[in-house]
Design a protein around this motif. Structure first.
Motif, PDB file in Angstrom:
ATOM      1  N   LEU A 149       0.824  -1.197   0.000  1.00 52.95           N
ATOM      2  CA  LEU A 149       0.000   0.000   0.000  1.00 52.95           C
ATOM      3  C   LEU A 149       0.866   1.259   0.000  1.00 52.95           C
ATOM      4  N   ALA A 150       1.975   1.210   0.706  1.00 50.04           N
ATOM      5  CA  ALA A 150       2.888   2.351   0.724  1.00 50.04           C
ATOM      6  C   ALA A 150       3.509   2.581  -0.653  1.00 50.04           C
ATOM      7  N   GLN A 151       3.773   1.493  -1.357  1.00 58.08           N
ATOM      8  CA  GLN A 151       4.369   1.601  -2.690  1.00 58.08           C
ATOM      9  C   GLN A 151       3.360   2.064  -3.738  1.00 58.08           C
ATOM     10  N   ASN A 152       2.115   1.675  -3.561  1.00 54.83           N
ATOM     11  CA  ASN A 152       1.050   2.041  -4.499  1.00 54.83           C
ATOM     12  C   ASN A 152      -0.166   2.485  -3.691  1.00 54.83           C
ATOM     13  N   PRO A 153      -0.114   3.688  -3.139  1.00 59.99           N
ATOM     14  CA  PRO A 153      -1.149   4.128  -2.210  1.00 59.99           C
ATOM     15  C   PRO A 153      -2.505   4.355  -2.873  1.00 59.99           C
ATOM     16  N   THR A 154      -3.535   4.022  -2.139  1.00 61.73           N
ATOM     17  CA  THR A 154      -4.911   4.274  -2.561  1.00 61.73           C
ATOM     18  C   THR A 154      -5.701   4.726  -1.342  1.00 61.73           C
ATOM     19  N   GLY A 155      -6.919   5.190  -1.566  1.00 62.32           N
ATOM     20  CA  GLY A 155      -7.835   5.497  -0.479  1.00 62.32           C
ATOM     21  C   GLY A 155      -7.275   6.466   0.536  1.00 62.32           C
ATOM     22  N   ALA A 156      -7.468   6.139   1.818  1.00 65.27           N
ATOM     23  CA  ALA A 156      -7.061   7.031   2.901  1.00 65.27           C
ATOM     24  C   ALA A 156      -5.556   7.244   2.938  1.00 65.27           C
ATOM     25  N   THR A 157      -4.789   6.212   2.588  1.00 66.95           N
ATOM     26  CA  THR A 157      -3.328   6.351   2.580  1.00 66.95           C
ATOM     27  C   THR A 157      -2.890   7.343   1.520  1.00 66.95           C
ATOM     28  N   LEU A 158      -3.473   7.267   0.348  1.00 72.54           N
ATOM     29  CA  LEU A 158      -3.158   8.225  -0.712  1.00 72.54           C
ATOM     30  C   LEU A 158      -3.557   9.633  -0.294  1.00 72.54           C
ATOM     31  N   LYS A 159      -4.701   9.776   0.335  1.00 75.83           N
ATOM     32  CA  LYS A 159      -5.162  11.081   0.805  1.00 75.83           C
ATOM     33  C   LYS A 159      -4.188  11.662   1.825  1.00 75.83           C
ATOM     34  N   ALA A 160      -3.736  10.831   2.753  1.00 76.69           N
ATOM     35  CA  ALA A 160      -2.788  11.295   3.774  1.00 76.69           C
ATOM     36  C   ALA A 160      -1.494  11.757   3.136  1.00 76.69           C
ATOM     37  N   MET A 161      -0.989  10.986   2.173  1.00 75.89           N
ATOM     38  CA  MET A 161       0.248  11.363   1.492  1.00 75.89           C
ATOM     39  C   MET A 161       0.065  12.653   0.698  1.00 75.89           C
ATOM     40  N   THR A 162      -1.021  12.743  -0.034  1.00 70.81           N
ATOM     41  CA  THR A 162      -1.270  13.921  -0.858  1.00 70.81           C
ATOM     42  C   THR A 162      -1.362  15.178   0.002  1.00 70.81           C
ATOM     43  N   ASP A 163      -2.059  15.070   1.116  1.00 76.16           N
ATOM     44  CA  ASP A 163      -2.178  16.219   2.012  1.00 76.16           C
ATOM     45  C   ASP A 163      -0.843  16.590   2.646  1.00 76.16           C
ATOM     46  N   SER A 164       0.004  15.587   2.891  1.00 75.72           N
ATOM     47  CA  SER A 164       1.322  15.845   3.478  1.00 75.72           C
ATOM     48  C   SER A 164       2.258  16.543   2.502  1.00 75.72           C
ATOM     49  N   ASP A 165       2.019  16.313   1.215  1.00 72.06           N
ATOM     50  CA  ASP A 165       2.983  16.718   0.200  1.00 72.06           C
ATOM     51  C   ASP A 165       2.669  18.054  -0.460  1.00 72.06           C
ATOM     52  N   GLY A 166       1.905  18.908   0.201  1.00 72.24           N
ATOM     53  CA  GLY A 166       1.559  20.193  -0.399  1.00 72.24           C
ATOM     54  C   GLY A 166       2.432  21.350   0.032  1.00 72.24           C
ATOM     55  N   THR A 167       3.485  21.078   0.797  1.00 71.33           N
ATOM     56  CA  THR A 167       4.320  22.149   1.345  1.00 71.33           C
ATOM     57  C   THR A 167       4.864  23.080   0.268  1.00 71.33           C
ATOM     58  N   CYS A 168       5.228  22.531  -0.870  1.00 69.93           N
ATOM     59  CA  CYS A 168       5.891  23.319  -1.910  1.00 69.93           C
ATOM     60  C   CYS A 168       4.964  23.690  -3.064  1.00 69.93           C
ATOM     61  N   ASP A 169       3.676  23.451  -2.888  1.00 61.91           N
ATOM     62  CA  ASP A 169       2.718  23.742  -3.961  1.00 61.91           C
ATOM     63  C   ASP A 169       2.226  25.176  -3.882  1.00 61.91           C
ATOM     64  N   TRP A 170       3.131  26.095  -4.094  1.00 65.17           N
ATOM     65  CA  TRP A 170       2.781  27.518  -4.120  1.00 65.17           C
ATOM     66  C   TRP A 170       3.854  28.263  -4.902  1.00 65.17           C
ATOM     67  N   THR A 171       3.569  29.474  -5.282  1.00 64.46           N
ATOM     68  CA  THR A 171       4.516  30.271  -6.062  1.00 64.46           C
ATOM     69  C   THR A 171       5.052  31.391  -5.193  1.00 64.46           C
ATOM     70  N   PRO A 172       6.322  31.316  -4.798  1.00 62.54           N
ATOM     71  CA  PRO A 172       6.867  32.330  -3.884  1.00 62.54           C
ATOM     72  C   PRO A 172       7.100  33.667  -4.578  1.00 62.54           C
ATOM     73  N   ARG A 173       6.805  34.735  -3.845  1.00 66.25           N
ATOM     74  CA  ARG A 173       7.094  36.090  -4.322  1.00 66.25           C
ATOM     75  C   ARG A 173       8.317  36.662  -3.608  1.00 66.25           C
ATOM     76  N   VAL A 174       8.930  35.850  -2.754  1.00 63.16           N
ATOM     77  CA  VAL A 174      10.154  36.239  -2.056  1.00 63.16           C
ATOM     78  C   VAL A 174      11.209  35.163  -2.325  1.00 63.16           C
ATOM     79  N   PRO A 175      12.485  35.455  -2.095  1.00 63.62           N
ATOM     80  CA  PRO A 175      13.522  34.445  -2.309  1.00 63.62           C
ATOM     81  C   PRO A 175      13.340  33.231  -1.393  1.00 63.62           C
ATOM     82  N   VAL A 176      13.471  32.053  -1.969  1.00 67.38           N
ATOM     83  CA  VAL A 176      13.426  30.795  -1.227  1.00 67.38           C
ATOM     84  C   VAL A 176      14.705  30.035  -1.566  1.00 67.38           C
ATOM     85  N   HIS A 177      15.508  29.752  -0.549  1.00 68.61           N
ATOM     86  CA  HIS A 177      16.764  29.029  -0.772  1.00 68.61           C
ATOM     87  C   HIS A 177      16.704  27.742   0.027  1.00 68.61           C
TER      88      HIS A 177
END
Length: 236
Positions: A149-177
């Motif tokens: 399931l970890a290798q091929n996530p579905t259902g609640a596991t996929l939802k948990a991963m997707t929600d965890s992985d949004g940290t960088c889903d934005w467009t910065p208007r300031v420098p990010v290093h």
């Protein structure tokens, strides 16, 4: 996602990363630097209270892509087995409390660990107590079904991963290093590469600190970040 929300999340991740590495990395300077970290929390409050603007961000070695990087790396050995076991136990237990990944711990964890993993993350056990109670490798901790399931996530596991992985889903208007290290066997370097791609901005850059471990990454990056921040916003 609003830039301000993402900035807050990045700052929180940076402060947490600094705090967890303080004891090991900074030794006798621990109390002074803890004061700086606490000041960072105060600055975050001031940003909201008085409307100061965000000037720059410098995250260090974060697990920004659980689904496509950190989980595969934990299973294939790119992340050190002991670290991978700790991360899997923590992540699965934590996410189950939010997303209900399983009805019974034996669906995710092998015996004799299934009966005690949840209790290890009760806020009363330190890292040493948790680590010594866990097995040596992920395949000794997780059931074959949950590894699949970890290798091929579905259902609640996929939802948990997707929600965890949004940290960088934005467009910065300031420098990010971003700072990371190819020698880090706790958080795979590809996490930072994927974050850079997701930010998709000329304001975002990534620095490879080389063949050093996770703790050394923070110890090496923090002075460089201070210098870089001072360059971005010179004292008036």
């Amino acid at each position: 996602m609003a830039a301000e929300d993402c900035a807050s999340g990045q700052r929180g991740a940076f402060v947490y990363a600094a705090e967890v590495n303080l004891d090991i990395a900074l030794g006798d300077h621990i109390d002074a630097v803890r004061g700086v970290v606490r000041t960072a929390d105060g600055i975050a409050w001031a940003v909201g209270e008085f409307g100061f603007g965000l000037a720059a961000l410098a995250p260090i070695s974060g697990p920004y892509d659980v689904q496509h990087v950190e989980t595969p790396a934990g299973l294939d050995g790119r992340v050190a087995p002991a670290s991978a076991v700790f991360y899997f136990a923590y992540w699965v237990t934590s996410m189950n409390r939010i997303y209900h990944l399983y009805d019974n711990p034996t669906e995710a964890f092998q015996e004799p660990y299934a009966d005690k993993v949840d209790g290890l993350f009760d806020g009363e056990h330190d890292e040493t107590a948790i680590s010594t109670a866990l097995p040596a490798t992920p395949d000794q901790l997780l059931t074959p079904q949950f590894i699949a399931l970890a290798q091929n996530p579905t259902g609640a596991t996929l939802k948990a991963m997707t929600d965890s992985d949004g940290t960088c889903d934005w467009t910065p208007r300031v420098p990010v290093h971003l700072y990371a290290a190819t020698g880090d066997h706790n958080v795979a370097f590809a996490n930072a590469e994927h974050c850079l791609q997701a930010l998709h901005s000329d304001n975002a850059t990534l620095q490879d600190l080389g063949n050093i471990d996770h703790t050394a990454t923070a110890k090496t990056a923090l002075p460089q970040i201070l210098t870089w921040f001072q360059q971005q916003v010179p004292a008036s």
